[in-house]
Motif scaffolding. Structure first.
Motif, PDB file in Angstrom:
ATOM      1  N   LYS A   1       0.817  -1.204   0.000  1.00 14.36           N
ATOM      2  CA  LYS A   1       0.000   0.000   0.000  1.00 14.36           C
ATOM      3  C   LYS A   1       0.857   1.263   0.000  1.00 14.36           C
ATOM      4  CE  LYS A   1      -4.610  -0.621   1.857  1.00 14.36           C
ATOM      5  NZ  LYS A   1      -5.344  -0.744   3.088  1.00 14.36           N
TER       6      LYS A   1
ATOM      7  N   LYS B   1      -0.294   6.079  -5.722  1.00 12.48           N
ATOM      8  CA  LYS B   1      -1.403   6.956  -5.330  1.00 12.48           C
ATOM      9  C   LYS B   1      -1.173   7.565  -3.953  1.00 12.48           C
ATOM     10  CE  LYS B   1      -4.855   4.214  -6.229  1.00 12.48           C
ATOM     11  NZ  LYS B   1      -6.170   3.603  -6.068  1.00 12.48           N
ATOM     12  N   HIS B   2      -0.449   6.823  -3.093  1.00  9.97           N
ATOM     13  CA  HIS B   2      -0.282   7.292  -1.718  1.00  9.97           C
ATOM     14  C   HIS B   2       0.964   8.142  -1.550  1.00  9.97           C
ATOM     15  CE1 HIS B   2      -3.506   4.812  -0.118  1.00  9.97           C
ATOM     16  NE2 HIS B   2      -3.155   3.999  -1.084  1.00  9.97           N
ATOM     17  N   ILE B   3       1.740   8.198  -2.591  1.00 10.36           N
ATOM     18  CA  ILE B   3       2.991   8.946  -2.463  1.00 10.36           C
ATOM     19  C   ILE B   3       2.775  10.391  -2.889  1.00 10.36           C
ATOM     20  CG2 ILE B   3       5.317   9.175  -3.373  1.00 10.36           C
ATOM     21  CD1 ILE B   3       5.569   6.235  -3.373  1.00 10.36           C
ATOM     22  N   ASP B   4       3.207  11.268  -2.054  1.00  6.63           N
ATOM     23  CA  ASP B   4       3.001  12.684  -2.321  1.00  6.63           C
ATOM     24  C   ASP B   4       4.309  13.403  -2.034  1.00  6.63           C
ATOM     25  OD1 ASP B   4       1.627  14.888  -3.041  1.00  6.63           O
ATOM     26  OD2 ASP B   4      -0.113  14.429  -1.802  1.00  6.63           O
ATOM     27  N   ASP B   5       5.218  13.360  -3.007  1.00  7.06           N
ATOM     28  CA  ASP B   5       6.574  13.819  -2.768  1.00  7.06           C
ATOM     29  C   ASP B   5       6.679  15.297  -2.436  1.00  7.06           C
ATOM     30  OD1 ASP B   5       8.720  11.926  -2.845  1.00  7.06           O
ATOM     31  OD2 ASP B   5       7.873  11.315  -4.763  1.00  7.06           O
TER      32      ASP B   5
END
Lengths: 289, 309
Positions: free
Chosen positions: B8, B13-17
């Motif tokens: 996950k 989708k969960h990565i927000d650099d």
């Protein structure tokens, strides 16, 4: 001997039939008494004259001297000022800790950034180090470069963040905030910081408040660091002030314990309101099995 | 960490650099400046003769050479360990006893017991140390008075010099530590005991295990991780013991340093002697001892549990 073995009772199906053994209540009552008695004794000594306490047997009930002692304490150190100082500093530390640690904890739990894993290892590593390790250089920084001696910044700024706080908030956010909620908020068009503020923060608020309480108590009760960076009596925190209460030739316990009582009373009052929450917080933070 | 969760967090989708760094950078700045830099530079300062007023000279390993031939250092090491053992062992046993009592599902007033046992923990170390210094006083202290009334003076146990004698003074200081930490430790153990699956006890009971056997063969092994955790945390805390002996008998830890500790010795170098380089060296030594002991804890407990299973 049998009674001693009984102490190691384990909750079992047997209990369903027999209920709780009286030994449980007796031993818990003894421990509860031992927890509270020294604080009661603190007030007994603080409100009696040294002669009353030095009698054999000593007086076991509060005396009438409390206000007199309090006046003597105030003459020796500015206690009221110290209580205000301590309240302000502790509140500031608690607010900043909650603010910065929840934010960083959120990044560690849900966001990506370069060096995420390695920096977390460093943070956990510093938790294993004794607090005294950094204190020598921290003091030199305050004294020689920042000129923060007798400045509350010396107490607040280094304490605004903490390894424990970030690590703990990361665990809490990881466990309590499902990714789906964040995803749903994103689909609804929420901007990143808005999601954090209106989705994440409300969920973790109870745990964040416990972190704030821990920070508040820790700052209120800290002695080593404030005693190094404060030498102006008007800037003393209450622990440093109480430590200054020494008799001229002998230790004046009535005086000292009156100061210690005043330093503890606000926390005991606070504890009446938050004690239950602290218990839950400690038990939630514990490592499981 | 389970595999599904790992997947996950790697899901793009969960990565927000862009944002991650914005959230941690305030923490990084403050923690770096006031947490990490002092730690690293303390090691640096330990190679200097460093007086904040008189300046500093590089002296290499001189501070450490002094440290290893300093009798006061060894006295402090001995006292630190003695006080740690006298406080940690009884505290752990008592906390386990209390936790088992509190874990009884039929116990009444659960919240009351848990809360009241935590009261000492919100009290400052200084206040606790002041109270116990008075209680352990030589002539009018409650402990000696109580011993007198219990008739101990008739069997030759007179008033004990709780300050002047080494072991009694360690017991007095250990009692301050136990008093303040017992409730907290009990709650940690309680929390772990409550997470032990109930059917382990039920099957132990079916096998005819007595309650004592259940405690030693079910509860204790299930608490292994918590015990290791508390031992490491306890060691780190124990090596920092400083305010109790300071309050009990001044910055030297008693007239003949009978209860001087490592952290107190470090404090003395800063406050009294202005030897910051030497203080830093003591800090490094405390850290080394902490690391060695934590490592030993880890290896020994791993060996023991490996041998069992």
């Amino acid at each position: 001997m049998r009674a001693l073995l009984e102490w190691f009772n384990v909750p079992s199906t047997d209990r369903k039939r027999r209920g709780v053994s009286p030994w449980t209540y007796i031993s818990l009552s003894i421990f509860a008494f031992l927890s509270v008695f020294p604080l009661y004794w603190l007030f007994v000594v603080a409100s009696n004259s040294n002669e009353e306490i030095s009698k054999i047997p000593p007086s076991l009930v509060p005396g009438k001297n409390f206000l007199k002692q309090l006046a003597a304490v105030n003459e020796a150190v500015p206690l009221g000022r110290a209580l205000i100082n301590t309240t302000l500093v502790s509140l500031a530390v608690a607010v900043f800790q909650v603010f910065f640690c929840t934010m960083a904890g959120y990044a560690y739990a849900k966001l990506a950034f370069p060096g995420k894993k390695s920096s977390l290892v460093v943070i956990i590593g510093t938790m294993m180090l004794p607090a005294q390790l950094g204190i020598v250089v921290l003091y030199l920084m305050m004294a020689n470069y920042l000129n923060w001696i007798n400045d509350f910044k010396a107490l607040v700024v280094p304490a605004m963040v903490g390894a424990f706080g970030v690590f703990w908030m990361r665990q809490i956010i990881d466990a309590q905030v499902p990714n789906e909620i964040i995803e749903a908020a994103k689909i609804d068009g929420g901007k990143n910081f808005r999601i954090y503020r209106s989705v994440v923060v409300p969920i973790i608020m109870p745990s964040a408040l416990v972190l704030g309480l821990f920070s508040f108590l820790g700052t209120w009760n800290d002695f080593l660091w404030p005693s190094l960076v404060l030498n102006d009596p008007n800037r003393f925190t209450v622990q440093v002030a109480v430590n200054q209460l020494n008799g001229t030739y002998t230790i004046d316990y009535a005086l000292k314990m009156c100061g210690a009582f005043m330093a503890t009373l606000p926390l005991l009052v606070l504890f009446i309101f938050v004690g239950k929450r602290l218990v839950t917080g400690i038990m939630d933070g514990a490592v499981k099995g | 960490m389970s595999i599904t969760r790992k997947k996950k967090s790697l899901d793009p989708k969960h990565i927000d650099d862009k944002w991650g760094l914005a959230y941690v950078s305030p923490f990084f700045l403050i923690f770096g400046a006031f947490g990490l830099i002092p730690i690293v530079f303390t090691v640096y300062v330990s190679f200097f003769s460093w007086d904040p007023l008189a300046g500093h000279d590089f002296t290499g390993l001189q501070n450490f050479r002094w440290l290893f031939t300093d009798p006061y250092f060894y006295i402090a090491v001995r006292n630190t360990f003695s006080i740690f053992l006298i406080s940690f062992v009884p505290q752990t046993i008592l906390a386990l006893v209390i936790a088992v009592k509190l874990a009884n599902p039929k116990l009444k007033f659960k919240v009351f017991w848990r809360t009241v046992l935590l009261v000492p923990w919100v009290t400052s170390i200084l206040s606790v140390a002041i109270i116990f210094s008075q209680i352990f006083g030589q002539d009018y202290g409650m402990v000696n008075v109580a011993m007198h009334y219990l008739g101990l003076s008739h069997v030759g146990i007179g008033p004990i010099n709780w300050v002047g004698q080494t072991i009694p003074s360690h017991i007095a200081i250990a009692s301050m530590i136990i008093y303040r930490n017992l409730g907290y430790a009990s709650l940690i153990y309680l929390s772990s005991i409550l997470s032990i699956p109930r059917d382990l006890y039920e099957s132990a009971e079916l096998d005819g295990a007595s309650k004592r056997q259940q405690f030693f063969y079910v509860t204790i092994p299930q608490l292994k991780n918590t015990l290791i955790f508390m031992l490491i945390v306890g060691t780190i805390g124990g090596l920092q013991t400083f305010l109790e002996p300071l309050t009990y008998g001044g910055v030297q830890g008693g007239d003949s340093r009978q209860f001087s500790t490592l952290a107190l010795y470090l404090y003395e170098q800063i406050i009294i002697n202005n030897k910051f380089g030497y203080a830093a060296a003591i800090g490094v030594a405390i850290t080394m001892i902490t690391i060695v002991i934590s490592g030993l804890n880890y290896v020994v407990t791993k060996r023991l549990s490996g041998g069992e299973s």
